[in-house]
Scaffold this active site. Sequence first.
Site, mmCIF file in Angstrom:
data_model
loop_
_atom_site.group_PDB
_atom_site.id
_atom_site.type_symbol
_atom_site.label_atom_id
_atom_site.label_comp_id
_atom_site.label_asym_id
_atom_site.label_seq_id
_atom_site.Cartn_x
_atom_site.Cartn_y
_atom_site.Cartn_z
ATOM 1 N N CYS A 116 -29.467 -3.883 18.103
ATOM 2 C CA CYS A 116 -30.720 -3.209 17.327
ATOM 3 C C CYS A 116 -30.028 -2.656 16.062
ATOM 4 O O CYS A 116 -31.166 -2.924 15.096
ATOM 5 C CB CYS A 116 -31.253 -2.248 18.477
ATOM 6 N N CYS A 129 -33.660 -4.952 15.392
ATOM 7 C CA CYS A 129 -34.503 -4.256 14.856
ATOM 8 C C CYS A 129 -34.248 -3.001 13.362
ATOM 9 O O CYS A 129 -35.288 -2.918 12.645
ATOM 10 C CB CYS A 129 -34.741 -3.164 16.395
ATOM 11 N N LYS A 152 -33.515 -5.515 10.210
ATOM 12 C CA LYS A 152 -35.588 -5.817 9.969
ATOM 13 C C LYS A 152 -36.119 -5.511 9.811
ATOM 14 O O LYS A 152 -37.312 -5.867 8.677
ATOM 15 C CB LYS A 152 -35.515 -6.441 11.373
ATOM 16 N N TYR A 205 -41.700 -12.790 18.923
ATOM 17 C CA TYR A 205 -41.682 -11.940 17.887
ATOM 18 C C TYR A 205 -40.580 -12.608 17.016
ATOM 19 O O TYR A 205 -40.609 -11.383 15.190
ATOM 20 C CB TYR A 205 -41.980 -10.414 18.717
ATOM 21 N N GLU A 239 -41.976 -12.089 12.872
ATOM 22 C CA GLU A 239 -41.721 -11.684 11.861
ATOM 23 C C GLU A 239 -40.628 -11.825 10.519
ATOM 24 O O GLU A 239 -40.731 -11.608 9.317
ATOM 25 C CB GLU A 239 -40.416 -10.168 12.426
ATOM 26 N N HIS A 256 -61.630 11.245 11.430
ATOM 27 C CA HIS A 256 -61.411 10.200 10.274
ATOM 28 C C HIS A 256 -62.064 10.558 9.164
ATOM 29 O O HIS A 256 -61.331 11.512 8.663
ATOM 30 C CB HIS A 256 -63.752 10.088 10.745
ATOM 31 N N GLU A 287 -59.338 5.947 14.554
ATOM 32 C CA GLU A 287 -60.663 6.422 15.315
ATOM 33 C C GLU A 287 -61.005 5.239 15.645
ATOM 34 O O GLU A 287 -61.915 5.344 16.355
ATOM 35 C CB GLU A 287 -61.230 7.202 14.369
#
Length: 448
Positions: free
Chosen positions: A43, A48, A51, A178, A182, A437, A442
């Site tokens: 990682c 990750c 990346k 994934y 990516e 908002h 939301e």
Amino acid sequence: MMEYDFDLIVIGAGSGGVRAARVAAAHGANVAVAEEHRVGGTCVIRGCVPKKMLVYGSHFAEDVRDAAHYGWNLGETSFEWETLRDNINADVDRLEGLYTNTLDNNDVELFRERATISGPNKVMLQSGREVSSRYILVATGAWPMVPKVPGAELGITSNEVFYLEKLPRRVMIAGAGYIANEFAGIFHALGCHVTVVNRSDQILRGYDEQIRDRLLQISTQKGIEFIFNANFERIEKKDDETLRVHFDEHPGCDTDLLLFAIGRSPKIEGLGLEEAGVKIDDKGAIMVDADYRSSVPSIFAIGDVTNRVQLTPVAIREGQAFADAIFGNKPTRVDYATIPSAVFSSPPMAGVGFTEREAREQFGAVKIYTSDFRPMRNVLAGRQERSLYKLVVHAETDVVLGIHMISPDAPEILQAAAIAVKARLTKAQFDETIALHPSMAEELVLMR
């Protein structure tokens, strides 16, 4: 009692192994860690973290184009791959230093060399020194798979992609999980022509179908090419140093870079596990019980090497649980039921809980709520890219079983939403929550 050199030896200094070592040492154990590559594991060093930095770097391409619609006159711009690459690797060096300091600060001895298991309580270091330990924890993670076809050595994996000398003009990516999606988004945004090749007819198997179909639609509209139902036959290097890739039932393609992202397998080769009596399953993973103990009582394993859930936060939780149970007298088990995950594609996907298909298979009737909208930023920027949010709700109890989304900042939003799924909140409680908002988040409480 039999004397050992250590209470615990951890093989592998990735996120899970470092957490287990640190926590065990904090409980008073005498701990050592052996790492043959770099401290930090997949990682931090080659996964990750770097990346995600590439994702950030690639997003500036769209940001620069969008800026003009917001009144910014940026003039002529250009991109330097070498600058991004070198800055990322410099930060990886910094992070490795922090991980090493964590071990040092907790008085964990670090062996910067390969280690193999030479017995139920013994580890052989590459230097020839054999050390003993009351417990051994295997945390060696997983390794990228490469297809067994002629010329496969001409391609690279995610291990090498962070060190490319120059940015290629054309990139072919094998796989549609994934990692593949990516890097497809990254290379496309940086100006490469990207072709994704997959042996089946779908991307991101296991993710919610509506969400992954939206990513395929957006990726195709951006100009990423997909070749489905294709198997590699052979790869050849041409006279101009480019590659010619041959398939079984599709025309061949030329590319400057071939990136294999077809999955990761547990990294156990040559560790001496089977010789020590540790049982391995048919996928090459170490078989462990609910407390991470292997078939040999003194040998444990956590993280990707067990092939349960190949996610860094899961390995960290497992390392913590192992150390607390064995050395802290605090029996703990990880709950694998509701694990959030994200794909840092362009745009990113995120999800937690049951997909629609999984929910229907387990519960029968379910209620589905969706919000399909164009984010405010895209409207002013003149981009047609739309976001999709989805709630999977139990038809009788009204409990929200799953949340899935594809949208800018989806992973950031989902982390908080995952708490709601973990807590088994109902759709009515979502509805009762006042919207924040204007925000994309939301939409989670406005679906009717």
